[in-house]
Design an enzyme around this catalytic site. Structure first.
Site, short mmCIF file in Angstrom:
data_model
loop_
_atom_site.label_atom_id
_atom_site.label_comp_id
_atom_site.label_asym_id
_atom_site.label_seq_id
_atom_site.Cartn_x
_atom_site.Cartn_y
_atom_site.Cartn_z
N LEU A 115 0.84 -1.21 0.00
CA LEU A 115 0.00 0.00 0.00
C LEU A 115 0.87 1.25 0.00
CD1 LEU A 115 -2.45 -1.34 2.71
CD2 LEU A 115 -3.14 -0.74 0.37
N TYR A 126 2.69 -1.11 -14.06
CA TYR A 126 4.06 -0.61 -13.94
C TYR A 126 4.98 -1.39 -14.90
CZ TYR A 126 1.84 1.94 -10.27
OH TYR A 126 0.98 2.78 -9.61
N ARG A 131 3.63 -10.55 -8.01
CA ARG A 131 2.25 -10.05 -8.05
C ARG A 131 1.82 -9.72 -9.48
NH1 ARG A 131 -1.08 -5.16 -4.90
NH2 ARG A 131 -2.48 -6.68 -4.00
N GLY A 136 -6.07 -5.01 1.57
CA GLY A 136 -5.48 -3.69 1.42
C GLY A 136 -6.15 -2.67 2.33
C1 LIG Z 1 -3.88 3.61 -0.97
C2 LIG Z 1 -3.53 2.44 -1.84
C3 LIG Z 1 -2.21 2.23 -2.18
C4 LIG Z 1 -1.84 1.11 -2.96
N1 LIG Z 1 -0.53 0.89 -3.24
C5 LIG Z 1 -0.14 -0.26 -3.86
C6 LIG Z 1 1.23 -0.58 -3.99
O1 LIG Z 1 2.12 0.13 -3.53
N2 LIG Z 1 1.54 -1.75 -4.64
C7 LIG Z 1 0.57 -2.57 -5.14
O2 LIG Z 1 0.90 -3.62 -5.73
N3 LIG Z 1 -0.73 -2.29 -5.01
C8 LIG Z 1 -1.11 -1.18 -4.34
N4 LIG Z 1 -2.44 -0.93 -4.13
C9 LIG Z 1 -3.43 -1.97 -4.43
C10 LIG Z 1 -3.67 -2.82 -3.16
O3 LIG Z 1 -2.51 -3.58 -2.85
C11 LIG Z 1 -4.85 -3.79 -3.35
O4 LIG Z 1 -4.63 -4.54 -4.51
C12 LIG Z 1 -6.18 -3.04 -3.44
O5 LIG Z 1 -6.33 -2.13 -2.37
C13 LIG Z 1 -7.34 -4.05 -3.43
O6 LIG Z 1 -7.37 -4.77 -2.22
P1 LIG Z 1 -8.48 -4.42 -1.09
O7 LIG Z 1 -9.82 -4.51 -1.78
O8 LIG Z 1 -8.30 -5.46 -0.03
O9 LIG Z 1 -8.19 -3.02 -0.62
C14 LIG Z 1 -2.84 0.20 -3.40
C15 LIG Z 1 -4.18 0.44 -3.06
C16 LIG Z 1 -4.52 1.53 -2.29
C17 LIG Z 1 -5.97 1.73 -1.90
#
Ligand SMILES: Cc1cc2nc3c(=O)[nH]c(=O)nc-3n(C[C@H](O)[C@H](O)[C@H](O)COP(=O)(O)O)c2cc1C
Length: 370
Positions: free
Chosen positions: A24, A180, A227, A321
């Protein structure tokens, strides 16, 4: 039949439960892209997760896309991360670093010397990007990497992997999701190269596989995960045949023997990362079968849907997340069926302590209400 609260053996690690904290980005690094002291608090607060995956962490200045994201390519950054890993370990937790190169998802104002970001091909993403000036700017057309530069890209991942070791992490996750650099090479919407890294699925997957193999040389296969987000159209991503592309990738990652495959495929169709295909034609079961090893699922899970996915054998680990952003003690809250804190999206990528380390645990909430 397993539940979220059963332990899991992940390579040399024993995870006390099957809840993984998702990577995150929180955009709170200090000057020089050094993880801040409040990051130490933030990660330590969440050490009861079976495994923490760090926020995406750039492996080079070229790999940086957004303001205030941490890096893993300078001594100061490594020292900053060391404070995080030491503290997480002292609290009984385990933490992987997510290795990140953003490719075209950057902007000259974020690149050293104001140069163009790089990508597999000179294809400009639709949309805008938040920059260090505090404003959103149009994406630019990236510079296509020359074939002679590819070994240098692989080396950036190797250096990042070595630095992650020095910083005391338990393993690394290769970020090949969410549009990315490695994802840009995988998908034909962003990769129109005509050399050994473009065209056929084998060629488009080559960079990810070379990077993964090189990172395994550093860490051993039992400490390297990957991932993927096959259906995500975040940052203007598209592939003409995701099932063929990603099945090939999953098979090859199986052959490399990585410790887990992590797939983002949202369970609910109104999830921001969902695409229509994933509703009608889920790809995760196909990739799970092709990979055959430890399988981690992410995207909109809660306690009930996470447990259901474990029970049905769809996944071995569930990654959360937003629930972990708002609930440092998510494991305890799920275990006791306690109410969850409400996340505040306005502070996801901004601020300092507010919306970062001040979400209360159950115990803190009880004290505050007295
Ligand atoms: C604030 C925020 C930051 C995120 N940063 C990343 C990240 O640094 N790397 C990544 O692979 N995914 C990132 N994601 C995606 C999350 O890892 C995750 O896939 C997404 O929140 C869905 O999961 P959830 O429904 O449990 O929140 C981010 C998502 C959010 C909301």
């Amino acid at each position: 039949m397993s539940t979220l609260f059963d332990p899991f053996t992940l390579g040399p690690l024993t995870l006390p439960n099957r809840l993984v904290m998702a990577p995150l980005t929180r955009s709170r690094a200090d000057e020089g892209d050094v993880p801040s002291d409040i990051a130490v608090t933030y990660y330590t607060q969440r050490a009861t997760a079976g495994l923490i995956i760090s926020e995406a962490t750039q492996i080079s200045a070229q790999g940086k896309g957004y303001p205030k994201t941490p890096g893993i390519f300078t001594e100061a950054q490594v020292a900053g991360w060391r404070k995080v890993t030491d503290s997480v370990h002292a609290a009984g937790g385990r933490i992987f670093l997510q290795l990140w190169h953003v490719g075209r998802i950057s902007h000259p104002s974020t690149q050293v010397g104001g140069i163009l970001p790089v990508g597999p091909s000179a294809i400009k993403p639709a949309g805008k990007i938040y920059t260090s000036s505090g404003t959103e700017q149009e994406f630019v057309t990236p510079r296509a990497l020359d074939l002679s530069e590819i070994p240098g890209i692989v080396q950036q991942y190797v250096d990042g992997a070595k630095n992650a070791k020095t910083a005391g992490f338990d393993g690394v996750e290769v970020h090949s999701a969410n549009g990315y650099l490695l994802d840009q090479f995988l998908r034909d919407g962003t990769n129109q190269r005509t050399d050994a890294y473009g065209g056929s699925v084998e060629n488009r997957a080559r960079l990810l596989l070379e990077v993964t193999e090189a990172v395994i040389e550093v860490w051993g296969k039992d400490s390297v995960g990957v991932r993927l987000s096959p259906y995500s159209n975040f940052d203007d991503m598209h592939d003409s045949d995701p099932v063929t592309t990603f099945t090939y990738v999953a098979q090859k990652l199986r052959d490399l023997g990585i410790v887990y495959l992590h797939v983002i495929e949202p369970v609910n169709s109104d999830h921001p990362m969902a695409m229509p295909e994933s509703e009608t034609n889920p790809i995760a079961p196909i990739l799970h079968k092709a990979f055959g090893g430890t399988f981690m699922l992410n995207g909109g899970y809660n306690k009930q849907t996470g447990n259901a996915a474990l029970k049905s054998g769809e996944a071995d680990l569930i990654c959360y997340g937003v629930p972990f952003i708002a609930n440092p003690d998510l494991v305890e809250r799920y275990r006791t069926d306690a109410a969850l804190n409400t996340p505040d999206p306005s502070s996801f990528y901004s601020g300092s302590v507010g919306g970062y380390t001040d979400y209360p645990t159950l115990a803190e909430a009880a004290r505050q209400s007295q």
